[in-house]
Design a protein around this motif. Structure first.
Motif, PDB file in Angstrom:
ATOM      1  N   GLN A 408       0.829  -1.196   0.000  1.00 56.81           N
ATOM      2  CA  GLN A 408       0.000   0.000   0.000  1.00 56.81           C
ATOM      3  C   GLN A 408       0.869   1.253   0.000  1.00 56.81           C
ATOM      4  N   GLY A 409       0.586   2.171  -0.922  1.00 56.03           N
ATOM      5  CA  GLY A 409       1.371   3.389  -1.059  1.00 56.03           C
ATOM      6  C   GLY A 409       2.287   3.375  -2.267  1.00 56.03           C
ATOM      7  N   GLN A 410       2.521   2.193  -2.845  1.00 58.99           N
ATOM      8  CA  GLN A 410       3.331   2.107  -4.060  1.00 58.99           C
ATOM      9  C   GLN A 410       2.515   2.630  -5.233  1.00 58.99           C
ATOM     10  N   THR A 411       3.103   3.491  -6.033  1.00 57.84           N
ATOM     11  CA  THR A 411       2.368   4.115  -7.139  1.00 57.84           C
ATOM     12  C   THR A 411       2.790   3.596  -8.511  1.00 57.84           C
ATOM     13  N   GLU A 412       3.891   2.839  -8.562  1.00 61.19           N
ATOM     14  CA  GLU A 412       4.377   2.346  -9.849  1.00 61.19           C
ATOM     15  C   GLU A 412       4.400   0.820  -9.879  1.00 61.19           C
TER      16      GLU A 412
END
Length: 458
Positions: A408-412
């Motif tokens: 959670q929080g990873q954007t890529e």
């Protein structure tokens, strides 16, 4: 930061508050820590049902994760922590500090039980990564079993409750219910739900579950264990695994094959046991990585082929940061030396500040051993590339380590680069990992096949 729990998180919080024993078998990235801390905060400050909480976690997680997680959220800032770590005098001082939550590493469990003996003070215990208590013969399990009757509330957290086999569940569930659901002994559990698998005339090496075992066990523990998968609740970017072939040049291949042959010819595939298998596997994986320890723990470099491929992958990333997992200390040392003139900011993960600097963009290459970073660390803000320079047989470590970025929080999209020596032991490891095979069985089968092939050519 204000915490607004997802519905599934609120359900977990409510269950921890209402149930005296609960297992949160939640997939990586679903927020087990903040959900548990929210419940603890409720039990201590609103319901006055708990006074002292003990968290038992892997060492690196114990050092930072729980305190950092509490510091992130406004509603948890009143919680007081004491880190029961380090030398015995330091641990004793930490236990004397007034706090709500005492955090220690799992290696201290035996010492802690012996220290308090009949005066156990913790009315709530949280096992972070309860799979580390899966072995009923381990001293840490036996120690906790001794004081289980004095623990009013217990919470188990893990994303992989049965990393290698359903057999791993018995000890964890026993600590929750004292044997009510799966039986009082591991022997009885094994006899009811498993049949012998690999064996010879004298010895049984492994067991496999009966046809209905998985469904039966899930039904039996369903009321006391909550199981959720990340893909059902989170919209995470894709995780893509790429096997990067490492082809040995002629000289390296000759050296590798000669050393592999000499090692394998020393062992009979009919008598190989878990101990000799682990030693031999370690040597072959070292060979794949390019160096091997001698009798005096001195390092002998055999080839640089994997190192060269690694440098090419780093170059292809064009400045993007990478989390690099190594298998042996000489891997780490050779990588650091090879990157010495690259201009990249290279660091080995050793302390919580390293994770903070990685997430802040202050590190280009973060070197880590999977056993030291596989659990609890949030590294998703620092990059989206993982490189496995040295592979591991442990599916649990492999999955957990990759989840340091894929959470959670990873954007890529997260890209996992596995460096695999063609024709080497690396291929056997990747086959086992991709097939999610039982670690010990896969290791033994792979080694026996290699021994037979070498002897056929001899």
């Amino acid at each position: 930061m204000i915490f607004k729990p997802h519905p599934y998180q609120q359900y977990c919080i409510d269950r921890v508050v209402s149930d005296s024993a609960i297992g949160l078998f939640l997939d990586m990235g679903l927020g087990k820590t903040v959900s548990t801390l929210t419940a603890v905060n409720e039990l201590i400050y609103n319901r006055f049902q708990v006074a002292k909480v003990l968290v038992i976690a892997p060492k690196k997680v114990a050092e930072a994760t729980w305190t950092q997680e509490a510091a992130k959220w406004d509603h948890l800032k009143q919680l007081r922590f004491s880190a029961v770590l380090g030398s015995a005098p330091r641990r004793i001082r930490a236990l004397a500090v007034p706090a709500d939550i005492y955090v220690t590493n799992r290696e201290n469990v035996v010492w802690l039980v012996d220290y308090y003996r009949n005066d156990w003070p913790f009315d709530m215990v949280i096992l972070d990564e309860s799979s580390s208590f899966k072995n009923p013969q381990a001293k840490r399990f036996k120690a906790l079993k001794l004081v289980r009757s004095r623990i009013g509330r217990i919470v188990e957290l893990t994303g992989t409750p049965a990393p290698n086999s359903l057999m791993d569940l018995w000890a964890q569930v026993f600590l929750l219910d004292g044997g009510e659901r799966l039986g009082k002994t591991i022997t009885g559990y094994r006899e009811r739900y498993f049949v012998p698998d690999a064996r010879n005339a004298q010895q049984i090496f492994s067991y496999k579950p009966k046809r209905e075992t998985e469904q039966t066990v899930q039904r039996l523990i369903g009321d006391i264990c909550i199981s959720m998968k990340a893909e059902d609740y989170l919209q995470l970017p894709d995780l893509v695994s790429v096997n990067v072939p490492v082809v040995l040049d002629a000289a390296a291949k000759k050296a590798y094959e000669r050393m592999e042959r000499d090692m394998l010819l020393e062992i009979d595939d009919e008598t190989i046991d878990a101990g000799s298998a682990a030693v031999l596997s370690n040597k072959l994986l070292q060979l794949c990585n390019g160096a091997i320890y001698g009798a005096e723990h001195d390092v002998h470099e055999v080839h640089r082929c994997k190192l060269d491929v690694f440098l090419e992958v780093i170059e292809a990333l064009n400045g993007k940061p990478a989390l690099v997992f190594y298998g042996f200390q000489h891997d780490r040392d050779r990588i650091i030396q090879a990157l010495g003139k690259s201009g990249l900011r290279v660091r080995q993960y050793q302390k919580p500040q390293d994770a903070d600097d990685w997430n802040a963009g202050k590190i280009d290459i973060l070197l880590a051993h999977p056993a030291s970073t596989a659990y609890g660390l949030n590294l998703q803000q620092g990059g989206n590339h993982v490189i496995w320079f040295g592979l591991t047989w442990s599916l649990e470590l492999y999955q957990q380590a990759n989840k340091r970025l894929h959470r959670q929080g990873q954007t890529e999209k997260v890209i996992v680069h596995n460096l695999v020596v063609s024709g080497g032991m690396d291929e056997d490891v990747m086959k086992a990992l991709e097939g999610k095979a039982d670690t010990q069985d896969a290791l033994m089968d792979a080694l026996k096949a290699r021994i037979r092939n070498v002897k056929a050519k001899a």
